[in-house]
Motif scaffolding. Structure first.
Motif, PDB file in Angstrom:
ATOM      1  N   ALA A 142     -23.893  10.258  18.460  1.00 51.88           N
ATOM      2  CA  ALA A 142     -22.879  10.232  17.396  1.00 51.88           C
ATOM      3  C   ALA A 142     -23.438  11.044  16.246  1.00 51.88           C
ATOM      4  N   LYS A 143     -22.770  12.123  15.892  1.00 52.94           N
ATOM      5  CA  LYS A 143     -23.218  13.010  14.818  1.00 52.94           C
ATOM      6  C   LYS A 143     -22.702  12.505  13.469  1.00 52.94           C
ATOM      7  N   LEU A 144     -23.473  12.777  12.427  1.00 59.02           N
ATOM      8  CA  LEU A 144     -23.064  12.440  11.061  1.00 59.02           C
ATOM      9  C   LEU A 144     -23.029  13.736  10.255  1.00 59.02           C
ATOM     10  N   HIS A 145     -21.886  14.409  10.282  1.00 60.38           N
ATOM     11  CA  HIS A 145     -21.767  15.726   9.661  1.00 60.38           C
ATOM     12  C   HIS A 145     -20.900  15.738   8.412  1.00 60.38           C
ATOM     13  N   GLY A 146     -20.131  14.679   8.201  1.00 63.21           N
ATOM     14  CA  GLY A 146     -19.236  14.647   7.042  1.00 63.21           C
ATOM     15  C   GLY A 146     -19.576  13.508   6.101  1.00 63.21           C
ATOM     16  N   VAL A 147     -19.884  13.825   4.846  1.00 65.95           N
ATOM     17  CA  VAL A 147     -20.140  12.810   3.821  1.00 65.95           C
ATOM     18  C   VAL A 147     -19.405  13.230   2.545  1.00 65.95           C
ATOM     19  N   GLU A 148     -18.572  12.349   2.014  1.00 65.35           N
ATOM     20  CA  GLU A 148     -17.849  12.640   0.783  1.00 65.35           C
ATOM     21  C   GLU A 148     -17.874  11.396  -0.101  1.00 65.35           C
ATOM     22  N   THR A 149     -18.226  11.593  -1.372  1.00 67.34           N
ATOM     23  CA  THR A 149     -18.264  10.477  -2.317  1.00 67.34           C
ATOM     24  C   THR A 149     -17.349  10.761  -3.493  1.00 67.34           C
ATOM     25  N   THR A 150     -16.551   9.742  -3.859  1.00 75.93           N
ATOM     26  CA  THR A 150     -15.615   9.875  -4.991  1.00 75.93           C
ATOM     27  C   THR A 150     -15.526   8.539  -5.710  1.00 75.93           C
ATOM     28  N   ASP A 151     -16.110   8.458  -6.918  1.00 75.55           N
ATOM     29  CA  ASP A 151     -16.006   7.252  -7.749  1.00 75.55           C
ATOM     30  C   ASP A 151     -16.377   5.992  -6.981  1.00 75.55           C
ATOM     31  N   GLY A 152     -17.484   6.055  -6.269  1.00 79.13           N
ATOM     32  CA  GLY A 152     -17.944   4.875  -5.545  1.00 79.13           C
ATOM     33  C   GLY A 152     -17.343   4.698  -4.169  1.00 79.13           C
ATOM     34  N   ARG A 153     -16.344   5.519  -3.812  1.00 81.49           N
ATOM     35  CA  ARG A 153     -15.789   5.487  -2.458  1.00 81.49           C
ATOM     36  C   ARG A 153     -16.518   6.508  -1.607  1.00 81.49           C
ATOM     37  N   VAL A 154     -16.915   6.088  -0.427  1.00 79.01           N
ATOM     38  CA  VAL A 154     -17.686   6.953   0.471  1.00 79.01           C
ATOM     39  C   VAL A 154     -16.930   7.113   1.781  1.00 79.01           C
ATOM     40  N   VAL A 155     -16.812   8.344   2.238  1.00 77.76           N
ATOM     41  CA  VAL A 155     -16.238   8.637   3.555  1.00 77.76           C
ATOM     42  C   VAL A 155     -17.301   9.351   4.372  1.00 77.76           C
ATOM     43  N   VAL A 156     -17.604   8.820   5.548  1.00 75.56           N
ATOM     44  CA  VAL A 156     -18.560   9.457   6.457  1.00 75.56           C
ATOM     45  C   VAL A 156     -17.885   9.644   7.811  1.00 75.56           C
ATOM     46  N   GLY A 157     -18.353  10.614   8.578  1.00 75.56           N
ATOM     47  CA  GLY A 157     -17.754  10.832   9.885  1.00 75.56           C
ATOM     48  C   GLY A 157     -18.410  11.975  10.634  1.00 75.56           C
ATOM     49  N   GLY A 158     -17.893  12.229  11.807  1.00 76.39           N
ATOM     50  CA  GLY A 158     -18.428  13.299  12.649  1.00 76.39           C
ATOM     51  C   GLY A 158     -17.884  13.178  14.063  1.00 76.39           C
ATOM     52  N   HIS A 159     -18.527  13.861  14.986  1.00 69.97           N
ATOM     53  CA  HIS A 159     -18.145  13.807  16.392  1.00 69.97           C
ATOM     54  C   HIS A 159     -19.090  12.888  17.164  1.00 69.97           C
ATOM     55  N   ALA A 160     -18.572  12.309  18.229  1.00 68.10           N
ATOM     56  CA  ALA A 160     -19.389  11.501  19.135  1.00 68.10           C
ATOM     57  C   ALA A 160     -19.086  11.937  20.564  1.00 68.10           C
ATOM     58  N   TYR A 161     -20.105  11.870  21.410  1.00 65.65           N
ATOM     59  CA  TYR A 161     -19.956  12.413  22.767  1.00 65.65           C
ATOM     60  C   TYR A 161     -20.877  11.666  23.721  1.00 65.65           C
TER      61      TYR A 161
END
Length: 518
Positions: free
Chosen positions: A395-414
Motif C-alpha cells: 500500500a503506497k502513501l503518495h498523497g498527503v494534504e493538510t488544511t486547518d487540522g484536516r488531513v487527507v492521505v491516500g495512494g494506490h494499493a496492489y
C-alpha cells in the motif's frame, strides 16, 4: 606576447578543432542509423553495461532510478567524443609521413576505423569519418597567412555546427517506426476515450468514476507509465516486420506474424505492473488498459513435449527471462495501450503481460517463446535478482494534504492476482488501525471486437491496483502507517528480510510523519 602564449593558443585551437571533429563525426554516424540502436553511442553503452559490476547496476536501479540510463549513455557519448577527438592528432601524425594535404583524409580514416570497431556499421562509420575529416579540412590554413589561426578555427567549428544542425533533424526524421506513447485519435491525452459508446470509452469512464480524489495521485489509470529496460535506445520494429517464434521442447516449431496475431480473439484488460527494483514507497507501480490476445489463444496449436516445464521468453533487444510454464496460462500478448497502439518505449509492436508477477518477466519487444525442460537463469537472475515470482503486496502513501487540522492521505494499493479486501491506516505509528476508503475494483476483461455488450463494465480486473483514501483530524505531528489486506484476509507483513528491493522486491509497511499545520 611570449612564445609560451603562442604555443598555448595553438594548442587550444587544435583542441577545439579536435573536439569539433569528434562531435561532428559522432553525430554524422548517428544520422545514418536514425540515432537508433546501431549508433556507436548505444552500441558502446550496451558493451559498457554488460561489464558494469552488478553492485553498481543495483545502485543505479534502486537509488538513481530512471535517470541512470540517460546519464550512463551520456557518459559513454562523452567518452566516444573524446576518443574521436583523440583520433585527430593520430591522423595528423599519419599524414606527416605522407603529406599534410592528406591530413583530413587520415583523420577521417582513423575516426571511421574507431566507429566501425564500436558499432560494426560500415556506412555509418564512413559517414562519420567524412564529417570529422571535413572539420579538419575546414581548419586548414589558406593562402592568406592571416587566415591561419582563428578563421580556420571558426570554419571548423562552423562545419561541426552544420553537421549537428543538419544531422540531428535528418536522423530523427528518418528514424520512423513506433509511436510516441500518446493516445490515438478518439482518445484524450490522459488515455481516456472521447467516445463513450465504444468499449474503450465505457471502460475509461468506469475507471474515472471509480477513482478516488487523492491529492497529487493519479486515478486508477496512470497518466505516465514507468519505463525500465536494459536499453539506452529502444528497438524500432514495425508491425509488418514482427514475428513471434515458438521453439524448443515442442513437437513442431512455429512462427506467428502480426496479422495472424491480430486476427485472434482480442481483449481489453486493465493490468498493473510493478518493478522488482521499486522502493517500498517508490513510484514504479502503474496501471493501464491493454489491448491484445490471450497467450492461450496464441499457443492453442502448440503441443509441448511431456518433459517441458519452463519457458524462456526472449525479446528483440537481447533481453530474456525464464519462468514456469504455468505462469503463461492467463498471460496476455498486448499490442495496444490506453486506447492507442503500444508505444515503442513499452514494447511495440508486442509485449508480454504475466498476471501478478514482477515487471521484469513482462517482456517487452516480444520475439520468442522457447520451451525448455530445465531451469535456467534469466537476464536479471544472472545479476543477482530474483524477480520472476509473484509481486509482494503493498500500500503506497503518495498523497498527503493538510488544511486547518484536516488531513487527507491516500495512494494506490496492489496485491497482484491475490486481490485486496481492505487498506488499513494508523495515525499513531501502528498502535491502532482504521479501515480506509477503498475504491471499487476496475472492470474485468472484455472482448474488443464487435459492438459493446450491455454489461461492458461488469466483472472485476484480476490484476489491477486500487486507490485508498483516509480523512481525519489532527493537532500535532504524528506518524501515519499504511498496510494492505489481501482478499483472503491475509495482512501485509510488516517486513520480510531487510525489506530492501534487492534481490526479491521491497516489503513492509509504508510510513510518513505528517505535520497537520504544514
Amino acid at each position: 606576447m611570449t612564445l609560451g602564449d603562442v604555443v598555448s593558443g595553438w594548442q587550444r585551437e587544435r583542441t577545439v578543432v579536435a573536439c569539433a571533429a569528434g562531435v561532428a563525426s559522432l553525430i554524422a554516424a548517428g544520422t545514418v542509423v536514425g540515432f537508433g540502436r546501431p549508433w556507436a553511442v548505444f552500441a558502446a553503452t550496451r558493451a559498457a553495461f554488460a561489464v558494469t559490476p552488478d553492485a553498481l547496476v543495483r545502485v543505479g536501479i534502486t537509488e538513481v532510478g530512471g535517470a541512470a540510463q540517460p546519464v550512463f549513455a551520456a557518459a559513454v557519448a562523452a567518452g566516444l567524443v573524446a576518443g574521436l577527438a583523440g583520433a585527430v592528432p593520430l591522423g595528423r601524425r599519419l599524414a606527416d609521413r605522407v603529406g599534410d594535404r592528406l591530413a583530413p583524409a587520415a583523420v577521417g580514416l582513423t575516426q571511421a576505423t574507431l566507429l566501425l570497431a564500436v558499432s560494426g556499421r560500415l556506412v555509418s562509420a564512413a559517414v562519420g569519418g567524412v564529417a570529422g575529416g571535413a572539420v579538419v579540412f575546414a581548419a586548414a590554413p589558406t593562402a592568406d597567412a592571416d587566415d591561419a589561426g582563428r578563421r580556420g578555427l571558426l570554419r571548423s567549428v562552423g562545419t561541426a555546427a552544420a553537421a549537428v544542425g543538419l544531422g540531428v533533424p535528418l536522423g530523427l526524421r528518418g528514424s520512423g517506426g513506433g509511436t510516441d506513447g500518446r493516445a490515438s485519435e478518439g482518445s484524450t491525452a490522459d488515455g481516456s476515450d472521447t467516445d463513450g459508446r465504444s468499449v474503450r470509452g465505457q471502460l475509461f469512464q468506469a475507471a474515472e468514476r471509480r477513482s478516488l480524489a487523492v491529492p497529487g495521485v493519479d486515478g486508477l489509470v496512470s497518466r505516465d507509465f514507468y519505463e525500465v529496460d536494459i536499453n539506452a535506445a529502444n528497438p524500432r520494429e514495425r508491425r509488418s516486420e514482427w514475428e513471434l517464434r515458438v521453439t524448443g521442447a515442442v513437437e513442431t516449431e512455429q512462427t506467428l506474424d502480426f496479422e495472424a496475431l491480430s486476427s485472434l480473439r482480442t481483449e481489453h484488460r486493465f493490468v498493473t505492473l510493478r518493478c522488482v527494483g521499486d522502493p517500498l514507497n517508490g513510484e514504479k507501480l502503474d496501471t493501464a488498459l491493454w489491448t491484445g490476445v490471450p497467450a492461450s489463444a496464441v499457443l492453442s496449436d502448440v503441443t509441448l513435449e511431456s518433459e517441458a516445464t519452463r519457458v524462456m521468453v526472449r525479446a528483440d533487444d537481447g533481453y530474456y527471462m525464464e519462468f514456469p510454464i504455468e505462469a503463461l496460462e492467463d498471460a496476455f500478448l498486448a499490442f495496444g495501450m490506453n486506447g492507442g497502439p503500444l508505444p515503442r518505449a513499452h514494447g511495440a509492436p508486442v509485449r508480454l503481460l504475466v498476471p501478478g508477477h514482477w515487471g521484469e518477466i513482462n517482456v517487452k519487444w516480444l520475439a520468442e517463446f522457447e520451451f525448455t525442460t530445465e531451469d535456467r537463469q534469466g537476464y536479471w537472475e544472472k545479476r543477482g535478482w530474483h524477480g520472476t515470482g509473484p509481486v509482494h503486496t503493498v500500500a503506497k502513501l503518495h498523497g498527503v494534504e493538510t488544511t486547518d487540522g484536516r488531513v487527507v492521505v491516500g495512494g494506490h494499493a496492489y496485491a497482484g492476482t491475490r486481490g485486496l479486501s481492505a487498506v488499513e491506516v494508523s495515525t499513531d505509528g501502528g498502535e491502532t488501525w482504521t479501515e480506509a476508503t477503498l475504491s471499487e475494483p476496475l472492470p474485468g476483461r472484455v472482448p474488443a471486437d464487435g459492438d459493446p455488450p450491455e454489461e461492458v463494465v461488469a466483472g472485476t480486473a484480476t490484476d489491477a491496483a486500487r486507490l485508498w483514501r483516509h480523512e481525519y483530524e489532527a493537532t500535532a505531528d504524528h506518524e501515519v502507517v499504511v498496510r494492505a489486506v489481501e482478499a483472503d484476509g491475509t495482512v501485509q507483513p510488516r517486513r520480510q528480510g531487510d525489506g530492501e528491493p534487492f534481490p526479491s522486491g521491497a516489503t513492509g509497511w509504508v510510513s510518513e510523519t505528517v505535520d497537520p499545520t504544514g
